[in-house]
Design a protein around this motif. Sequence first.
Motif, PDB file in Angstrom:
ATOM      1  N   LEU A  77       0.715  -1.211  -0.075  1.00 45.11           N
ATOM      2  CA  LEU A  77       0.013  -0.134  -0.077  1.00 45.11           C
ATOM      3  C   LEU A  77       0.750   1.122   0.095  1.00 45.11           C
ATOM      4  CD1 LEU A  77      -2.822  -0.988   2.440  1.00 45.11           C
ATOM      5  CD2 LEU A  77      -2.791  -1.033  -0.101  1.00 45.11           C
ATOM      6  N   LYS A  78       1.958   1.274   0.636  1.00 39.16           N
ATOM      7  CA  LYS A  78       2.743   2.373   0.942  1.00 39.16           C
ATOM      8  C   LYS A  78       3.494   2.548  -0.496  1.00 39.16           C
ATOM      9  CE  LYS A  78       4.615   2.229   5.557  1.00 39.16           C
ATOM     10  NZ  LYS A  78       5.608   1.860   6.347  1.00 39.16           N
ATOM     11  N   SER A  79       3.757   1.532  -1.344  1.00 44.38           N
ATOM     12  CA  SER A  79       4.320   1.767  -2.827  1.00 44.38           C
ATOM     13  C   SER A  79       3.040   2.327  -3.629  1.00 44.38           C
ATOM     14  CB  SER A  79       4.631   0.443  -3.423  1.00 44.38           C
ATOM     15  OG  SER A  79       5.153   0.618  -4.622  1.00 44.38           O
ATOM     16  N   ILE A  80       1.779   1.702  -3.433  1.00 40.68           N
ATOM     17  CA  ILE A  80       0.814   2.222  -4.171  1.00 40.68           C
ATOM     18  C   ILE A  80       0.567   3.690  -4.028  1.00 40.68           C
ATOM     19  CG2 ILE A  80      -1.707   1.754  -4.692  1.00 40.68           C
ATOM     20  CD1 ILE A  80      -1.588  -1.233  -4.113  1.00 40.68           C
ATOM     21  N   TYR A  81       0.517   4.081  -2.697  1.00 43.71           N
ATOM     22  CA  TYR A  81       0.199   5.363  -2.565  1.00 43.71           C
ATOM     23  C   TYR A  81       1.315   6.453  -2.579  1.00 43.71           C
ATOM     24  CZ  TYR A  81      -4.590   3.584  -1.314  1.00 43.71           C
ATOM     25  OH  TYR A  81      -5.960   2.888  -1.651  1.00 43.71           O
ATOM     26  N   ASP A  82       2.257   5.829  -2.414  1.00 46.03           N
ATOM     27  CA  ASP A  82       3.601   6.436  -2.695  1.00 46.03           C
ATOM     28  C   ASP A  82       3.811   7.505  -1.510  1.00 46.03           C
ATOM     29  OD1 ASP A  82       5.916   7.573  -3.864  1.00 46.03           O
ATOM     30  OD2 ASP A  82       4.695   8.755  -5.523  1.00 46.03           O
ATOM     31  N   THR A  83       3.647   6.511  -0.210  1.00 48.14           N
ATOM     32  CA  THR A  83       3.978   7.399   0.851  1.00 48.14           C
ATOM     33  C   THR A  83       4.390   6.556   2.006  1.00 48.14           C
ATOM     34  OG1 THR A  83       2.764   8.370   2.873  1.00 48.14           O
ATOM     35  CG2 THR A  83       1.608   6.999   1.529  1.00 48.14           C
ATOM     36  N   ASP A  84       5.313   7.040   2.671  1.00 46.18           N
ATOM     37  CA  ASP A  84       5.852   6.179   4.039  1.00 46.18           C
ATOM     38  C   ASP A  84       4.631   6.156   5.290  1.00 46.18           C
ATOM     39  OD1 ASP A  84       8.306   5.981   2.809  1.00 46.18           O
ATOM     40  OD2 ASP A  84       8.867   7.900   3.250  1.00 46.18           O
ATOM     41  N   SER A  85       4.033   7.251   5.258  1.00 45.35           N
ATOM     42  CA  SER A  85       2.847   6.776   6.276  1.00 45.35           C
ATOM     43  C   SER A  85       1.514   7.017   5.667  1.00 45.35           C
ATOM     44  CB  SER A  85       3.147   7.945   7.528  1.00 45.35           C
ATOM     45  OG  SER A  85       3.262   9.121   7.003  1.00 45.35           O
ATOM     46  N   LEU A  86       0.754   5.741   5.971  1.00 45.00           N
ATOM     47  CA  LEU A  86      -0.389   5.626   5.244  1.00 45.00           C
ATOM     48  C   LEU A  86      -1.509   6.218   6.067  1.00 45.00           C
ATOM     49  CD1 LEU A  86      -0.300   1.707   4.430  1.00 45.00           C
ATOM     50  CD2 LEU A  86      -0.549   3.726   2.758  1.00 45.00           C
ATOM     51  N   THR A  87      -2.526   7.073   5.511  1.00 40.07           N
ATOM     52  CA  THR A  87      -3.526   7.843   6.305  1.00 40.07           C
ATOM     53  C   THR A  87      -4.400   6.584   6.603  1.00 40.07           C
ATOM     54  OG1 THR A  87      -5.013   8.144   4.335  1.00 40.07           O
ATOM     55  CG2 THR A  87      -3.433   9.837   4.468  1.00 40.07           C
ATOM     56  N   ALA A  88      -5.587   6.779   7.547  1.00 44.96           N
ATOM     57  CA  ALA A  88      -6.389   5.638   7.996  1.00 44.96           C
ATOM     58  C   ALA A  88      -7.369   5.519   6.969  1.00 44.96           C
ATOM     59  CB  ALA A  88      -7.309   6.469   9.317  1.00 44.96           C
ATOM     60  N   ASP A  89      -7.876   6.306   6.095  1.00 44.12           N
ATOM     61  CA  ASP A  89      -8.552   6.287   4.710  1.00 44.12           C
ATOM     62  C   ASP A  89      -7.961   5.304   4.001  1.00 44.12           C
ATOM     63  OD1 ASP A  89     -10.413   7.793   5.874  1.00 44.12           O
ATOM     64  OD2 ASP A  89     -10.053   9.544   4.396  1.00 44.12           O
ATOM     65  N   GLN A  90      -6.450   5.257   3.432  1.00 47.36           N
ATOM     66  CA  GLN A  90      -5.981   4.385   2.632  1.00 47.36           C
ATOM     67  C   GLN A  90      -5.664   3.241   3.266  1.00 47.36           C
ATOM     68  OE1 GLN A  90      -2.162   6.958   2.510  1.00 47.36           O
ATOM     69  NE2 GLN A  90      -2.841   7.928   0.356  1.00 47.36           N
ATOM     70  N   SER A 127      -7.834   1.609   5.286  1.00 45.82           N
ATOM     71  CA  SER A 127      -9.201   1.143   5.349  1.00 45.82           C
ATOM     72  C   SER A 127      -9.753   1.008   4.154  1.00 45.82           C
ATOM     73  CB  SER A 127     -10.048   1.669   6.331  1.00 45.82           C
ATOM     74  OG  SER A 127     -10.193   3.055   5.982  1.00 45.82           O
ATOM     75  N   ALA A 128      -9.388   1.564   2.930  1.00 53.19           N
ATOM     76  CA  ALA A 128     -10.106   1.540   1.634  1.00 53.19           C
ATOM     77  C   ALA A 128     -10.024   0.238   1.052  1.00 53.19           C
ATOM     78  CB  ALA A 128      -9.131   2.534   0.679  1.00 53.19           C
ATOM     79  N   SER A 129     -10.756  -0.181   0.265  1.00 57.69           N
ATOM     80  CA  SER A 129     -11.255  -1.531  -0.298  1.00 57.69           C
ATOM     81  C   SER A 129     -10.053  -1.703  -1.279  1.00 57.69           C
ATOM     82  CB  SER A 129     -12.594  -1.419  -1.056  1.00 57.69           C
ATOM     83  OG  SER A 129     -12.500  -0.642  -2.189  1.00 57.69           O
ATOM     84  N   VAL A 130     -10.123  -3.234  -1.632  1.00 62.96           N
ATOM     85  CA  VAL A 130      -8.997  -3.690  -2.748  1.00 62.96           C
ATOM     86  C   VAL A 130      -9.210  -3.039  -3.875  1.00 62.96           C
ATOM     87  CG1 VAL A 130      -8.162  -5.524  -3.885  1.00 62.96           C
ATOM     88  CG2 VAL A 130      -8.740  -5.787  -1.371  1.00 62.96           C
ATOM     89  N   VAL A 131     -10.412  -2.771  -4.382  1.00 63.63           N
ATOM     90  CA  VAL A 131     -10.777  -2.125  -5.680  1.00 63.63           C
ATOM     91  C   VAL A 131     -10.317  -0.457  -5.638  1.00 63.63           C
ATOM     92  CG1 VAL A 131     -13.230  -1.177  -5.205  1.00 63.63           C
ATOM     93  CG2 VAL A 131     -12.335  -1.961  -7.259  1.00 63.63           C
ATOM     94  N   ALA A 132     -10.451  -0.148  -4.522  1.00 64.40           N
ATOM     95  CA  ALA A 132      -9.829   1.370  -4.446  1.00 64.40           C
ATOM     96  C   ALA A 132      -8.044   1.393  -4.681  1.00 64.40           C
ATOM     97  CB  ALA A 132     -10.181   2.295  -3.232  1.00 64.40           C
ATOM     98  N   HIS A 133      -7.495   0.411  -4.136  1.00 64.72           N
ATOM     99  CA  HIS A 133      -6.154   0.266  -3.910  1.00 64.72           C
ATOM    100  C   HIS A 133      -5.937   0.205  -5.616  1.00 64.72           C
ATOM    101  CE1 HIS A 133      -6.348   0.057   0.252  1.00 64.72           C
ATOM    102  NE2 HIS A 133      -6.435  -1.400   0.205  1.00 64.72           N
ATOM    103  N   ILE A 134      -6.604  -0.806  -6.213  1.00 70.65           N
ATOM    104  CA  ILE A 134      -6.198  -1.188  -7.301  1.00 70.65           C
ATOM    105  C   ILE A 134      -6.612   0.056  -8.811  1.00 70.65           C
ATOM    106  CG2 ILE A 134      -7.039  -2.508  -9.356  1.00 70.65           C
ATOM    107  CD1 ILE A 134      -8.003  -4.594  -7.292  1.00 70.65           C
ATOM    108  N   GLU A 135      -7.491   0.749  -8.113  1.00 70.98           N
ATOM    109  CA  GLU A 135      -7.635   1.999  -9.121  1.00 70.98           C
ATOM    110  C   GLU A 135      -6.276   2.940  -9.086  1.00 70.98           C
ATOM    111  OE1 GLU A 135     -11.393   3.747  -8.327  1.00 70.98           O
ATOM    112  OE2 GLU A 135     -12.524   2.141  -9.199  1.00 70.98           O
TER     113      GLU A 135
END
Length: 568
Positions: free
Chosen positions: A501-514, A516-524
């Motif tokens: 998820l860190k790689s997907i969202y390009d961040t070292d600290s994920l937000t709570a929303d990121q 808890s997001a659904s797999v489909v949201a990660h995929i998008e």
Amino acid sequence: MMEQPITELSNPLSYNIDKASPKEIAEILYACDLEIFYGWNETKGVRDENVINKIEQLAHKISEVIENACGAVVISGCGTSGRIAFLTARTFNKYLKSKGGNECFHYIIAGDDRALFTSLELAEDDPVVGAYRLQQLCQNKTDVVYIGVTCGLSAPFVAGQLDYTLSHLDIYTPVLIGFNPVHQARNLKIEKWDKTFFQVVQELEKAENSSKAYILNPIIGPEPITGSSRMKSGTTTRILLEILSLKAIHRQLSISELISMYESACHSVYKYTDDLGSMIDLAGASLTSGGHVFYLGCDGFGLMAMIDASECPPTYGASFHDMRGFVDGGFSALLNNDGDLSSQGPQYKISIEDFERDIVPSLASSDLVVFLGEDILHKVSESIFSAPCKRVFVSCYWPNNVPTTTTRSFSLSLVLELDVAKLASLNSDPLKALITKLLEEVSLKWVVNNLSTGAHILKGKVCQNKMVDVKVSNNKLFHRAVGIVQNYSSLSVEECTTILLKSIYDTDSLTADQESASVVAHIEVASCKDMVVPTAIVIASLGCNVSEAKEMLKSQPVLRKLVCALVN
Ligand code: S6P
């Protein structure tokens, strides 16, 4: 922890494929392909008696449907499975039409026809659309054999269709084709749905016990590139669908004899491991030096090659420009559901004219053009032969049908000598011609799969036998990506998921929303990014942050070297 399905296991035969020479790559692929016919561990592959008996019964049912004016055979699947559904329906409709029969074969592919030649992996995850497409297609039908293909027994799109047919058994005979034991069917929640694939399979088993459904799941062992079901599973899907259809149309054919013909085609192809190795070498050199590989072919050869090329982006993170296929006649030769899509973007420019107009003027010495079959040599213009690219010619040779020698110059000519003996007993010429065409096509599938897989291995896109730059573009691939990251670290599934998820969202600290997001949201988010999995592998192995991982990847673009160095 959940048992890994066989189709997602690493094949011990190919564990060192990343260190193999081009010829050894072909030898390893041969050994893996033989498992289709000889089985894996204690299994018997496609020669499993239980499978052969079911093919026998099902072919009988299909032959009834073919005779019925309101009957249909619907073959459906996602990605490669949907593409093979398309090829099979196309081939057998043409054949039935030539004999004055009904064109009663239909195909459905998740993502519709755009997915025939481009990767639209997310469409695989929607069971509701799957069921709707089937319902739409079969509105006026009274007797339907529905064949859902999902090699891993996992695609929600197919689950939705199977579920629909199970509640309409008066019209449908549901069939599931896949290559795992039923207890390994995917038992993960499907988004926006109330069943898992496994639960649908349990219902299907009940219907099978009362002779109202069929599950054809020969065990053929893991893929040579872990999870790459376009390879052995795709080939086996072709073999099963073709044998079923042949047997339905020509009841006198023997299933075992047909299997032997495919097996003998397999041996014939791999008699040429030296040439296959040279071809892989040429293709690898093209991709490694920033060049491209272009396949050209007529009819089924061109289509199959286009399919092979289109599978490289999701499997190896390749760009669509790296490998492309073109078919004589473009969309007018396709007989596809949605007609001409050529106005929808460069990915859909698929004719030889498109190739000559858009590609030939810029062909360079690093590019490779692969001519599949003799016919295509008569369809292309002379300019291709004076372009500075490399050229490979691949064709089939039957002892009584020797190809005319061509005066063209090729870097390599690979003419496969196929075994004609088994065809001699067939007494119908059209049938002989059909089976010849099918055997040639499957042989060329083996050839192009060798080429594209080998070339990406040489480009460094495979570490051990894992696709380390897979695109995270659907639910299955998300979970596969977590498994790959875990394979190269000693971390838990949860830790690897967080790193991915860190790689997907390009961040070292994920937000709570990121988080808890659904797999489909990660995929998008992940679908439009490059190097998501390699970045996660580096973070997991070194414990570094995202930008450090990206810097490392920039400094060593050959992924395999970097990942292997980290593992060691
Ligand atoms: C696999 C290919 C994918 C699969 C697709 C369907 O090499 O890239 O497109 O065909 O994910 O898989 P399955 O298991 O449902 O047949």
